[in-house]
Design a protein around this motif. Sequence first.
Motif, short mmCIF file in Angstrom:
data_model
loop_
_atom_site.label_atom_id
_atom_site.label_comp_id
_atom_site.label_asym_id
_atom_site.label_seq_id
_atom_site.Cartn_x
_atom_site.Cartn_y
_atom_site.Cartn_z
N ASP A 193 0.90 -1.16 -0.07
CA ASP A 193 0.08 -0.20 -0.02
C ASP A 193 0.67 1.28 -0.06
N SER A 194 1.76 1.21 -1.10
CA SER A 194 2.71 2.50 -1.00
C SER A 194 2.31 3.76 -1.17
N ASP A 195 1.17 4.06 -2.07
CA ASP A 195 0.34 5.23 -2.10
C ASP A 195 0.18 6.01 -0.89
N SER A 196 -0.37 5.36 0.17
CA SER A 196 -0.96 5.89 1.37
C SER A 196 0.66 6.28 2.24
N LEU A 197 1.74 5.91 1.83
CA LEU A 197 2.92 6.20 2.65
C LEU A 197 3.78 7.09 1.94
N GLN A 198 3.64 7.26 0.68
CA GLN A 198 4.44 7.86 -0.25
C GLN A 198 4.66 9.37 0.26
N ARG A 199 6.15 9.81 0.36
CA ARG A 199 6.56 11.22 0.53
C ARG A 199 6.08 12.21 -0.40
N ALA A 200 5.47 13.30 -0.14
CA ALA A 200 5.18 14.21 -0.74
C ALA A 200 6.33 15.12 -1.08
N ASP A 201 6.46 15.69 -2.40
CA ASP A 201 7.62 16.25 -2.79
C ASP A 201 7.09 18.05 -2.57
N LYS A 202 7.46 18.76 -1.60
CA LYS A 202 7.02 20.02 -1.59
C LYS A 202 8.14 21.00 -1.89
N ARG A 203 8.92 20.83 -2.84
CA ARG A 203 10.07 21.89 -3.18
C ARG A 203 9.54 23.19 -3.44
N GLY A 204 10.20 24.26 -3.30
CA GLY A 204 10.08 25.35 -3.70
C GLY A 204 10.42 25.68 -4.99
N ARG A 205 10.34 26.80 -5.66
CA ARG A 205 10.72 27.22 -6.92
C ARG A 205 12.30 26.75 -7.37
N SER A 206 12.37 26.19 -8.54
CA SER A 206 13.51 25.69 -9.11
C SER A 206 14.59 26.47 -9.81
N TYR A 207 15.59 26.75 -9.03
CA TYR A 207 16.59 27.75 -9.83
C TYR A 207 17.97 27.19 -9.64
N MET A 208 18.20 26.16 -9.00
CA MET A 208 19.77 25.86 -8.74
C MET A 208 20.00 24.34 -8.88
N LYS A 209 21.43 24.09 -9.23
CA LYS A 209 21.74 22.65 -9.60
C LYS A 209 22.76 22.39 -8.49
N PHE A 210 22.56 21.23 -8.07
CA PHE A 210 23.52 20.68 -6.90
C PHE A 210 24.05 19.39 -7.31
N SER A 316 16.73 23.02 -5.29
CA SER A 316 17.23 22.69 -6.58
C SER A 316 16.37 22.05 -7.29
N ASP A 317 16.65 22.36 -8.70
CA ASP A 317 15.92 21.66 -9.79
C ASP A 317 16.50 20.26 -10.46
N GLU A 318 17.95 20.33 -9.98
CA GLU A 318 18.78 19.17 -10.41
C GLU A 318 19.46 18.84 -9.22
N VAL A 319 19.49 17.43 -8.86
CA VAL A 319 20.55 17.19 -7.66
C VAL A 319 21.23 15.86 -8.22
N TYR A 320 22.49 15.83 -8.19
CA TYR A 320 23.28 14.59 -8.65
C TYR A 320 24.06 14.14 -7.44
N ARG A 321 24.36 12.97 -7.22
CA ARG A 321 25.34 12.42 -6.47
C ARG A 321 26.41 11.45 -7.47
N VAL A 322 27.73 11.86 -7.28
CA VAL A 322 28.52 11.16 -8.07
C VAL A 322 29.57 10.10 -7.36
N THR A 323 29.63 9.03 -7.86
CA THR A 323 30.43 8.00 -6.89
C THR A 323 31.27 7.34 -8.13
N CYS A 324 32.55 7.20 -7.80
CA CYS A 324 33.40 6.46 -8.83
C CYS A 324 33.38 7.29 -10.17
N GLY A 325 33.20 8.40 -10.14
CA GLY A 325 32.79 9.18 -11.83
C GLY A 325 31.50 9.05 -12.18
N ILE A 326 30.80 8.35 -11.60
CA ILE A 326 29.54 8.12 -12.29
C ILE A 326 28.39 8.82 -11.29
#
Length: 331
Positions: A193-210, A316-326
Amino acid sequence: MMELVIGGSGSGKSAYAETAVCRCRRFLSEGINREVPLYYIADMIPYGRETEKKIEAHRKMRSGKGFETLEWYVDLPGKLEDERTPSLAGSCVLLECVSNLTANEMYASGGAQETGKDTVESIVQGVRMLKERCGHLVVVSNDIFRESVPDSEEMTAYKDNLGRINRALAAMADRVTEVVYGISICVKDNVTDSDSLQRADKRGRSYMKFVTGGAYQGKGAYVKEKYPDAEWTDGAGCSLQEIETCEAIDHFHLFVRRWMQEGKTPKELTDTILGRDSRIIIVCDEIGCGLVPVDAFEREYREAVGRICTELVSHSDEVYRVTCGIGERLR
């Protein structure tokens, strides 16, 4: 159901865990038309001003949410078998944090090591008993396994115990969630029953890349290939004023260190960045997953990087994590 929540220092894992258990409580309460009991098992021993401040901050964060606090520092199985313990049947429970509980069992008075019990077995048994008794259990644990400083014999034993405990709890859990700068990443999910427990995404406006990741993982090369036209500033040596105008900043964690050494606050930095009119690319080492530093400034600095990055990532509108260059896109 049981959810294990892991993350580094200042990552936002506590806020996520509280939201998750409170959301499940509402869901369960609606199903039976009465309020389900909500418990917070606190296991940080107040042994000085610094820990007392952390405890007070957590109390404020969960204030007004309906939690009844149980201060259980050692011996979860014994506490659960005590006839004075309230019945947890059908309740929602938040246990925070397994890293503190592990240290308590190893080193505190009355802990497993002092009483001749096995630390790992005692904690895993206690969590298993909690899962069997309550309706929904959320357990928080720290990621302390990514750092380059050689460990002492004592610290090696602590990490080995916590690593074995985390693995056992992850195998036991229905859901495992990693929190990185406020972003929840589903590592394991057996919930139907994942729909009842899913985390809502409440981001503010997007203007940053991290972009984040461990040291020496190739973050700079990855992001500069991705955004080849950006003009870069280095947080290790640029002026503090450059944060107001730069297009892209590398080594942001070193910028935070210099900012704090000047006596400025984390809020002043986040307000400055979020108050910009132009876009910015931020590259920052992920430094909150190692052991807690001994030096007071280093602890404050590590915590500040986590808190600042969590706030910035939420915008942020784009967020990345880099591991071993990937590069892995988190958002």
